[in-house]
Design an enzyme around this catalytic site. Sequence first.
Site, PDB file in Angstrom:
ATOM      1  N   CYS A  48       0.702  -1.274   0.108  1.00  0.00           N
ATOM      2  CA  CYS A  48      -0.010   0.042  -0.006  1.00  0.00           C
ATOM      3  C   CYS A  48       0.684   1.302  -0.015  1.00  0.00           C
ATOM      4  CB  CYS A  48      -0.742   0.089   1.291  1.00  0.00           C
ATOM      5  SG  CYS A  48      -1.560  -1.543   1.726  1.00  0.00           S
ATOM      6  N   GLU A 186      -3.199  -1.065 -10.823  1.00  0.00           N
ATOM      7  CA  GLU A 186      -2.550  -0.088 -10.119  1.00  0.00           C
ATOM      8  C   GLU A 186      -1.333   0.183 -10.655  1.00  0.00           C
ATOM      9  OE1 GLU A 186      -2.753  -1.009  -6.037  1.00  0.00           O
ATOM     10  OE2 GLU A 186      -4.882  -0.278  -5.679  1.00  0.00           O
ATOM     11  N   GLU A 443     -21.305  15.429  -4.657  1.00  0.00           N
ATOM     12  CA  GLU A 443     -22.897  15.767  -4.505  1.00  0.00           C
ATOM     13  C   GLU A 443     -23.645  14.991  -5.054  1.00  0.00           C
ATOM     14  OE1 GLU A 443     -23.849  19.862  -5.892  1.00  0.00           O
ATOM     15  OE2 GLU A 443     -22.281  19.777  -7.314  1.00  0.00           O
TER      16      GLU A 443
HETATM   17  P1  NDP Z   1      -6.483 -10.280  -7.585  1.00  0.00           P
HETATM   18  O1  NDP Z   1      -6.829 -11.286  -7.172  1.00  0.00           O
HETATM   19  O2  NDP Z   1      -7.096  -8.884  -7.360  1.00  0.00           O
HETATM   20  O3  NDP Z   1      -6.199 -10.288  -9.191  1.00  0.00           O
HETATM   21  C1  NDP Z   1      -5.447 -11.344  -9.733  1.00  0.00           C
HETATM   22  C2  NDP Z   1      -5.649 -11.241 -11.006  1.00  0.00           C
HETATM   23  O4  NDP Z   1      -4.586 -12.395 -11.671  1.00  0.00           O
HETATM   24  C3  NDP Z   1      -6.861 -11.187 -11.657  1.00  0.00           C
HETATM   25  O5  NDP Z   1      -6.930 -10.508 -12.914  1.00  0.00           O
HETATM   26  C4  NDP Z   1      -7.155 -12.838 -12.367  1.00  0.00           C
HETATM   27  O6  NDP Z   1      -7.991 -12.972 -13.492  1.00  0.00           O
HETATM   28  C5  NDP Z   1      -5.580 -13.048 -12.727  1.00  0.00           C
HETATM   29  N1  NDP Z   1      -5.226 -14.644 -12.540  1.00  0.00           N
HETATM   30  C6  NDP Z   1      -5.384 -15.302 -11.546  1.00  0.00           C
HETATM   31  N2  NDP Z   1      -4.823 -16.617 -11.758  1.00  0.00           N
HETATM   32  C7  NDP Z   1      -4.510 -16.693 -13.409  1.00  0.00           C
HETATM   33  C8  NDP Z   1      -4.078 -17.656 -14.184  1.00  0.00           C
HETATM   34  N3  NDP Z   1      -3.772 -18.851 -13.687  1.00  0.00           N
HETATM   35  N4  NDP Z   1      -3.888 -17.096 -15.427  1.00  0.00           N
HETATM   36  C9  NDP Z   1      -4.092 -15.862 -15.659  1.00  0.00           C
HETATM   37  N5  NDP Z   1      -4.537 -14.759 -14.795  1.00  0.00           N
HETATM   38  C10 NDP Z   1      -4.626 -15.456 -13.761  1.00  0.00           C
HETATM   39  O7  NDP Z   1      -4.845 -10.205  -6.979  1.00  0.00           O
HETATM   40  P2  NDP Z   1      -3.819  -9.119  -6.889  1.00  0.00           P
HETATM   41  O8  NDP Z   1      -2.758  -9.820  -7.156  1.00  0.00           O
HETATM   42  O9  NDP Z   1      -4.135  -8.126  -7.847  1.00  0.00           O
HETATM   43  O10 NDP Z   1      -3.826  -8.434  -5.575  1.00  0.00           O
HETATM   44  C11 NDP Z   1      -4.088  -9.518  -4.269  1.00  0.00           C
HETATM   45  C12 NDP Z   1      -4.754  -8.878  -3.256  1.00  0.00           C
HETATM   46  O11 NDP Z   1      -4.250  -7.957  -2.684  1.00  0.00           O
HETATM   47  C13 NDP Z   1      -6.186  -8.417  -3.781  1.00  0.00           C
HETATM   48  O12 NDP Z   1      -7.245  -9.425  -3.746  1.00  0.00           O
HETATM   49  C14 NDP Z   1      -6.418  -7.344  -2.946  1.00  0.00           C
HETATM   50  O13 NDP Z   1      -7.280  -8.021  -1.594  1.00  0.00           O
HETATM   51  C15 NDP Z   1      -5.031  -7.115  -2.181  1.00  0.00           C
HETATM   52  N6  NDP Z   1      -4.660  -5.680  -2.758  1.00  0.00           N
HETATM   53  C16 NDP Z   1      -5.405  -4.647  -2.252  1.00  0.00           C
HETATM   54  C17 NDP Z   1      -5.092  -3.344  -2.606  1.00  0.00           C
HETATM   55  C18 NDP Z   1      -5.951  -2.299  -2.477  1.00  0.00           C
HETATM   56  O14 NDP Z   1      -6.577  -2.219  -1.413  1.00  0.00           O
HETATM   57  N7  NDP Z   1      -5.652  -0.994  -3.029  1.00  0.00           N
HETATM   58  C19 NDP Z   1      -3.861  -3.203  -3.505  1.00  0.00           C
HETATM   59  C20 NDP Z   1      -3.231  -4.300  -4.127  1.00  0.00           C
HETATM   60  C21 NDP Z   1      -3.560  -5.739  -3.515  1.00  0.00           C
HETATM   61  P3  NDP Z   1      -9.356 -13.273 -13.193  1.00  0.00           P
HETATM   62  O15 NDP Z   1      -9.866 -11.924 -12.786  1.00  0.00           O
HETATM   63  O16 NDP Z   1     -10.068 -13.751 -14.624  1.00  0.00           O
HETATM   64  O17 NDP Z   1      -9.572 -14.301 -12.056  1.00  0.00           O
END
Ligand code: NDP
Length: 449
Positions: A48, A186, A443
């Site tokens: 973060c 991000e 608003e």
């Molecule tokens: P996310 O779970 O948000 O996203 C994972 C991404 O990877 C998705 O697009 C998913 O696709 C893709 N994916 C997963 N498995 C595969 C695969 N085998 N092949 C291809 N694509 C794949 O994970 P992040 O790593 O972005 O973040 C992890 C966690 O960290 C988040 O869930 C969040 O809770 C937290 N976080 C929070 C933030 C905030 O509050 N601003 C900032 C950063 C992280 P699909 O959608 O199709 O499943």
Amino acid sequence: MNNFDYDLIVIGAGSGGTRTARIASGYGAKTAVIEGDRAGGTCVLRGCVPKKLLIYGSEFSHQVEDAIGYGWETGSFKSNWKDLISKKNKELDRLHGIYKNLIITSGCDLIPGWGKVLSAHEVLVKNKSSKERKISAKKIMIAVGGKSSFPEFDGNLNMINSDEALDLKELPKSILIYGSGYIAVEFAGIFNGFGVETNLVFRSDFVLRGFDLDIRKKLTEQIENRGIKVFSKTTIEKIEGNDQFLTHLSNGKKILSDKVMGATGRIPNIETLGLNEIGLKTGKQGNIIVNEFNQTNIESIYAIGDVTDRINLTPVAIAEGHAFSDREFGNKNRFISYNNVPSAVFSQPPVSVVGLTLEDAKTLNIKAKEFVSEFNPLKNTITGKQEKTLMKLVVDENDKVLGAHMLGDYSPEIIQGIAVSIKAGAKKSDFDATIGIHPTAAEEFVTMK
Ligand code: NDP
């Protein structure tokens, strides 16, 4: 049985672990915190905070475009990545110091090393010089967070993860980012803002699966308009290369880039904890299974935060740890609520949400409708920029507001306030009875018809 070294051992000095330890110690519990890395954890050192600093840094390029639209004349304007990374690291050093002090001054022992759980009450700590020490406690809290995980394909280890992306020595000229979740969008915004040729490759139709569909569609369109090359419904087949990388996509295209970053999810960081050996139950992804007390199947062992893989957000881990220590050491019957947890994706523009989407309501068999407002913000009228803000309220048949969703500038700041009203059970009529602050984007939430 009562001859333990400590009342509580916390494994992991991230945001959740630190809060757990400080509160427990404040109630008089003799507490140890084990941390192999620097105190601070993912959010402070690798998530973060550094991410938001780089987002601030990257946003100036868009602000300069706006400034020019408002008649400013700019000379040469370029970023200095090395300088920014060094200032960011200095800030992280400061925050690490604060975390370390918080732990120590609250009366806990901060023990450097990696913890392995040996039994219901014992932890083996191995430090950097491989020296081992066994300590015991009445209760053990596991707060070790998560780590990034990549899908299997040829050359997948050519990808960097978000930890590495936050610390690149040089700004790459081009990057390919795989995934479309929080981290992917991000970082795509960060690199695009710094002028890096940015490719975003993901398997679904639109970014941010799980969010409101209209917001997903609009954000996908807007990041593309900001210059990110979007490859939806696409997967990576292989990555070749050393200095530069050639990524082979499922659509037959090949993309050459200086860096490839994987942002395809995170998994619990349990590898070295020895949980299988003591029979501690984990789920499919290695997530530690806990009950409403954050207690595992072994009575004296607890877990909070990302290692439980439920709502993986820092404030949730902190709240869980605080409530745990209140209950276990402060004699308070306190639990946290997992309903209406607001969150933000710091994409550019950002998305922020609290509560249910209309789709969620349908799935839960709740009759609901949505109120929508879509507009080009006042600021854009002078510059001619076309980037619409989208806002939604989801309201049930008793007029109760079930969710608020926003894509647009300042949405995280706005939704935090809206979350309070939704948590308090506000009705749409309460929103309607509230006078707006004019002229603002916020608003619109009180004038939706
Ligand atoms: P996310 O779970 O948000 O996203 C994972 C991404 O990877 C998705 O697009 C998913 O696709 C893709 N994916 C997963 N498995 C595969 C695969 N085998 N092949 C291809 N694509 C794949 O994970 P992040 O790593 O972005 O973040 C992890 C966690 O960290 C988040 O869930 C969040 O809770 C937290 N976080 C929070 C933030 C905030 O509050 N601003 C900032 C950063 C992280 P699909 O959608 O199709 O499943």
